[in-house]
Motif scaffolding. Structure first.
Motif, mmCIF file in Angstrom:
data_model
loop_
_atom_site.group_PDB
_atom_site.id
_atom_site.type_symbol
_atom_site.label_atom_id
_atom_site.label_comp_id
_atom_site.label_asym_id
_atom_site.label_seq_id
_atom_site.Cartn_x
_atom_site.Cartn_y
_atom_site.Cartn_z
ATOM 1 N N ASN A 1 51.270 67.011 29.331
ATOM 2 C CA ASN A 1 51.508 68.224 30.108
ATOM 3 C C ASN A 1 51.193 67.951 31.574
ATOM 4 O OD1 ASN A 1 52.275 69.945 27.964
ATOM 5 N ND2 ASN A 1 50.125 70.141 27.355
ATOM 6 N N THR B 1 61.015 68.854 21.718
ATOM 7 C CA THR B 1 59.573 69.108 21.625
ATOM 8 C C THR B 1 58.915 69.397 22.975
ATOM 9 O OG1 THR B 1 59.143 66.738 21.782
ATOM 10 C CG2 THR B 1 59.348 67.690 19.568
ATOM 11 N N TYR B 2 59.654 69.292 24.080
ATOM 12 C CA TYR B 2 59.050 69.580 25.383
ATOM 13 C C TYR B 2 60.147 69.943 26.383
ATOM 14 C CZ TYR B 2 60.528 64.989 27.138
ATOM 15 O OH TYR B 2 61.271 63.912 27.540
ATOM 16 N N ARG C 1 61.044 69.720 30.693
ATOM 17 C CA ARG C 1 60.681 69.112 31.979
ATOM 18 C C ARG C 1 61.534 69.737 33.076
ATOM 19 N NH1 ARG C 1 61.458 62.913 32.041
ATOM 20 N NH2 ARG C 1 59.663 63.075 30.620
ATOM 21 N N GLN D 1 56.046 69.531 33.425
ATOM 22 C CA GLN D 1 56.376 69.138 32.049
ATOM 23 C C GLN D 1 55.421 69.846 31.106
ATOM 24 O OE1 GLN D 1 57.729 65.032 30.870
ATOM 25 N NE2 GLN D 1 55.665 64.957 30.003
ATOM 26 N N VAL E 1 54.585 70.527 26.858
ATOM 27 C CA VAL E 1 54.824 70.298 25.432
ATOM 28 C C VAL E 1 54.966 71.644 24.736
ATOM 29 C CG1 VAL E 1 53.894 69.293 23.314
ATOM 30 C CG2 VAL E 1 53.553 68.136 25.505
ATOM 31 N N ASP F 1 50.437 66.203 23.828
ATOM 32 C CA ASP F 1 50.743 66.788 22.529
ATOM 33 C C ASP F 1 51.775 65.919 21.819
ATOM 34 O OD1 ASP F 1 50.687 70.217 21.585
ATOM 35 O OD2 ASP F 1 51.298 68.534 20.355
#
Length: 434
Positions: free
Chosen positions: A267, A308-309, A311, A320, A322, A371
């Motif tokens: 993160n 899953t994330y 950005r 960014q 997670v 994460d």
């Protein structure tokens, strides 16, 4: 070279070099406000008409016999005490103006009469015209004036010899003091001592520099070539230290790690923007509200949604985050508010792929703990032609996969109120702040 005029004032020049080889056609030469100690390497400048050497460290008038065309010579505020050296200017037949204001020789009794008698071709001395009557009187009393000037000159030269010895002694004392200070830091073998007191001395030494600088300038001293040179050295050393500090500040920093070697996504909140993340369980989607700058052009935003994330690059700085659940990049949408400028990204979640978090909003600053790792990738493509009321530009896709088409960035007034605010740290199911 056919150059006729050169200006080299305030360049910290200590010695005149090469000018007679590179600029033989020179007519005007400005060398004022340097630290030149001798007049040299100008003897071959046959066409030189004006030489300005004001505010230097010159003590003797010399090496100007070859300047056949010299008409004006400015030696204001130097350290000329050997007034008898003025007689060398008798060979400069075209010399009409001479400035010696601020030199020690101007305080000699009979100074003006001696100069007028020694350089009969002069028309102006220190900005004052020399009338014919003054020239006649100076010629009549020339021998008597010369004797008085020589006596005063001898006393001045003896004084200068003492000043040089004192300056040399002070310089040696400073060297010994520096060596003593270094011995306090270095061990007996010449290596750095591990004594904690010595280490503290080294660390505190930079903090003492402002005091030493003030002490240097407040310390009384005689106005001599040595003191002026010492002041120049001090300023030069201080300038070098400041340049080193600036170079350290400008040294490129190591790039921020976004994904660890083990594949964990971190993160990150480099732009330090407020944001909120909300899980809408009723429609199975995650909503990110990022408080980007209100008047910032959308072309400076780059959105990249991964399963899953997410950005977002804001003016080259990376945000960014997670995600607490796996999302569908192909079905995600991005929109920006016309009123607040916030960027709102809606990301549908994979059905059954996560444990739903509480339906309220989590707000926090700066990104945080590592994460999940990314899987397959997809970047959002934004079409600015579908918007009105705000200047938008494409967010260029890095990779695309088959799907329902490009992700559109919509601008709606309701986007600003899409998320409310709560303290992120109060929710134990969301990763804590770093």
């Amino acid at each position: 070279m056919s150059l006729e005029e050169v200006s080299l004032h305030q360049q910290d020049i200590e010695k005149i070099e090469y000018i007679d080889k590179w600029c033989k056609e020179l007519k005007i030469l400005y060398l004022q406000n340097n630290i030149i100690s001798r007049i040299e390497n100008v003897n071959r400048l046959k066409k030189l008409e004006y030489l300005n050497l004001a505010l230097n460290n010159i003590e003797v008038i010399e090496n100007l016999e070859g300047c056949e065309s010299l008409q004006k010579l400015d030696l204001t505020v130097n350290f000329i005490g050997k007034l008898s050296s003025i007689e060398s200017l008798r060979h400069n037949l075209h010399l009409r103006e001479l400035f010696l204001v601020g030199n020690p020789c101007t305080e000699f009794e009979g100074y003006r009469q001696f100069v007028v008698a020694s350089v009969p071709q002069l028309k102006w001395l220190d900005g004052q015209e020399i009338p014919r009557s003054e020239r006649i009187r100076a010629a009549q009393s020339r021998e008597a004036v010369r004797c008085r000037v020589r006596e005063q000159e001898l006393k001045y030269l003896q004084k200068r010899a003492r000043e040089k010895q004192e300056a040399q002694g002070i310089g040696e004392d400073q060297k010994l003091r520096k060596k003593k200070d270094m011995k306090n830091v270095l061990g007996s073998d010449g290596c750095w001592d591990t004594n904690i007191n010595n280490i503290m001395y080294v660390e505190q030494n930079p903090e003492q520099e402002p005091d030493s600088d003030r002490e240097f300038w407040e310390k009384p001293c005689a106005f001599t070539p040595e003191s002026r040179l010492e002041a120049h050295r001090h300023m030069e050393e201080k300038r070098r230290q400041e340049e080193k500090e600036r170079a350290k500040d400008l040294k490129p920093k190591n790039p921020r790690t976004l994904v660890t070697k083990e594949g964990r996504v971190l993160n990150v909140n480099e732009p330090k923007l407020d944001f909120s993340l909300r899980d809408d369980t009723e429609v199975s989607q995650l909503v990110l509200d990022l408080a980007v700058y209100r008047h910032m052009d959308t072309s400076l935003l780059d959105v990249d949604v991964q399963p899953t994330y997410i950005r977002v690059t804001v003016k080259g700085k990376v945000f960014q985050l997670v995600l607490p659940a796996e999302v569908l990049p192909d079905s995600s949408t991005a929109q920006r508010s016309q009123t607040t400028g916030h960027l709102v990204v809606t990301m549908p979640t994979v059905c059954g792929g996560h444990q739903p978090i509480t339906g309220h909003t989590h707000s926090y600053k700066q990104g945080i703990t590592p994460d999940r790792a990314p899987t397959n990738q997809r970047r959002l493509e934004v079409d600015p032609s579908k918007h009105s009321g705000i200047d938008l530009a494409n967010i260029v896709p890095r990779e695309r996969s088959t799907g329902d088409g490009p992700l559109r960035l919509r601008t709606t007034p309701e986007a600003a109120g899409a998320c409310d605010s709560e303290d992120f740290e109060d929710d134990p199911e969301v990763p804590p702040l770093m």
